[in-house]
Design an enzyme around this catalytic site. Structure first.
Site, PDB file in Angstrom:
ATOM      1  N   SER A  82      40.252  41.762  38.963  1.00 49.63           N
ATOM      2  CA  SER A  82      41.359  42.666  38.652  1.00 49.63           C
ATOM      3  C   SER A  82      42.719  42.084  39.060  1.00 49.63           C
ATOM      4  CB  SER A  82      41.097  44.017  39.316  1.00 49.63           C
ATOM      5  OG  SER A  82      41.990  45.000  38.853  1.00 49.63           O
ATOM      6  N   ASP A  97      48.506  29.996  33.976  1.00 54.65           N
ATOM      7  CA  ASP A  97      49.063  29.907  32.619  1.00 54.65           C
ATOM      8  C   ASP A  97      50.483  29.332  32.606  1.00 54.65           C
ATOM      9  OD1 ASP A  97      46.740  30.908  31.638  1.00 54.65           O
ATOM     10  OD2 ASP A  97      47.620  32.666  30.667  1.00 54.65           O
ATOM     11  N   LYS A 123      37.437  41.242  35.413  1.00 53.82           N
ATOM     12  CA  LYS A 123      37.805  42.650  35.215  1.00 53.82           C
ATOM     13  C   LYS A 123      39.259  42.697  34.759  1.00 53.82           C
ATOM     14  CE  LYS A 123      38.279  47.174  37.407  1.00 53.82           C
ATOM     15  NZ  LYS A 123      39.705  47.352  37.046  1.00 53.82           N
TER      16      LYS A 123
END
Length: 471
Positions: free
Chosen positions: A298, A309, A323
């Protein structure tokens, strides 16, 4: 009427018309949805009336109990383990676990394959010390099966007075184990930090609560003042928490670009969160290594996904939990009960949803797997409580004491790896010794790799503030 006043009046009317049109649209959509479900609502009412009129002990049933049971069943029918009914007790427990302390064994759990799965043990708790891991499947508590038991009911079985024992049977890699855990007060400090070898900042985040970003800010300001060479952010076995906290923490490292975006059915769930240079604490030229594993879920994945990224950080460890959904809590009527429902999914800066997939590390470092004989040996070690007995007799054992103990165990037929046994001993002894360091330089191979990367300058940096690994 003056031009300025006329312009203001026209704008006000336009806003009012837009608002009314939107409300009509929403109300019409809700009405259409209700109309479609009307035959089924009739079916529900007919069953409710039949129970109240014909059930043999109907006079003992409360309307509230029946309706709440129906709400629970409706939410369960969705098939999403994160969408659940919250009883009055659940609401109180949720408030306790997010704002205070409670007595238990220290595991974040979820429904899995009809049983209860471990998302991650909380660092420093009884479950953590005994070596419970993300992915363990809880089969029974004190002999009572957990098959078909709700997460809330399973949590109730695991909780209890501090100092009391609970016997847990669990499945790991198709091998059943039994372990006794002694319940303790579970304190929830979420941030720990230190400096390794006077040059590398080590930041451990165990959960993302309402105050986590504040404590992380303090840690990073300390690192900046000490002019650390690099930073290791440890998100292993971190089950997540507040989205807002995760976003704030990423913002401390990034000065621009997307952090995370969310997509849901409502307009307020279509969001894009971006970094701002006003909140940056750590300069671009300070490299960051993030440690993740299968217990990183999460909010942990929001942080690690954003830093990966945008090439602000390098990820080391194992693939994360996966998740990628956002839950909101809604209360019913008087606010004593309610439900938690998945209302959106989040996406990393590159537009990827990791829900059910997880995030791959840049460098995969997996803990050594045990052989079948070693698994059976661990099963016997748990059952016979030999580590607990040793620690009771040796509060500060010497290397000679430990070597003698391991030789004695081998002579008795126990099968184990030296590293596994020493690490279990160390975890138990460190808990008894509150002055123990918050990191493990001796047995933590993932942390060792992170230190090696930062110490040997194995990361390439460009003028855009992007990092990549040297081959």
């Amino acid at each position: 009427m003056k031009k300025k006043e006329r312009f203001f009046w026209i704008c006000s009317v336009c806003v009012l018309l837009a608002f009314c049109t939107f409300n009509v649209f929403v109300n019409n959509a809700s009405a259409a949805s209700f109309t479609q479900a009307f035959p089924y609502m009739n079916k529900f009412i007919s069953v409710f009336n039949a129970i109240k009129s014909d059930y043999v002990d109907a006079d003992k049933l409360e309307d509230k109990t029946l309706i709440n049971g129906a709400i629970k069943g409706m939410l369960d029918a969705i098939g999403d383990p994160y969408t659940v009914y919250l009883s009055e007790k659940d609401v109180k427990d949720l408030q306790t676990t997010t704002t205070g302390t409670f007595a238990g064994v220290g595991m974040i759990i979820t429904e899995k394959d009809g049983y209860i799965g471990v998302v991650s043990p909380i660092e420093g708790t009884p479950a953590f010390r005994k070596g419970m891991k993300s992915g363990d499947l809880l089969l029974s508590v004190n002999g009572e099966t957990l098959k078909g038991v709700s997460v809330s009911d399973a949590a109730d079985k695991l909780k209890g007075a501090s100092g009391t024992s609970v016997n847990i049977e669990f499945l790991r890699d198709e091998v059943k184990y039994e372990v006794e855990l002694v319940r303790a007060i579970i304190d929830l400090p979420t941030v720990k930090y230190d400096i390794i070898n006077n040059e590398i900042g080590y930041l451990r985040i165990t959960q993302f609560s309402g105050t986590t970003d504040k404590h992380v800010k303090e840690a990073l300001q300390n690192f900046r003042a000490k002019k650390v060479k690099g930073i290791i952010m440890d998100l292993r076995m971190n089950p997540g928490g507040l989205l807002s906290s995760a976003i704030s923490i990423v913002d401390f490292f990034q000065d621009k670009g997307t952090i995370v975006s969310t997509k849901g059915r409502r307009l307020n769930e279509q969001t894009v969160n971006s970094a701002s240079s006003f909140n940056t604490i750590i300069a671009k030229d300070v490299p960051v290594v993030v440690l993740i594993d299968s217990g990183s879920a999460s909010a942990s994945e929001i942080v690690s996904g954003a830093l990966k990224d945008t090439k602000r950080g390098i990820l080391v460890g194992e693939k994360s939990f996966g998740k990628g959904s956002v839950q909101s809590i809604q209360f019913l009527q008087d606010g004593t009960d309610g439900f938690k429902m998945t209302t959106a999914k989040y996406y990393t800066p590159s537009g990827v949803s990791i829900h059910g997939v997880g995030i791959e590390p840049d460098i995969a470092i997996k803990e050594p797997e045990l052989t079948e004989d070693e698994r059976e040996g661990l099963k016997k070690i748990y059952k016979d409580k030999i580590i607990d007995e040793f620690v009771k007799l040796h509060k500060n054992p010497t290397d000679k004491d430990i070597d003698s103990f391991l030789n004695e165990m081998r002579n008795k037929g126990y099968v184990f790896t030296d590293r596994m046994m020493r690490r279990l001993l160390k975890n138990t002894l460190d808990y008894e010794n509150s002055s123990a360091p918050i990191y493990d330089l001796e047995y933590d191979i993932q942390l060792q790799k992170a230190i090696e990367i930062l110490t040997n300058n194995s990361i390439k940096y460009n003028n855009k503030g992007e990092y990549s690994l040297l081959k």
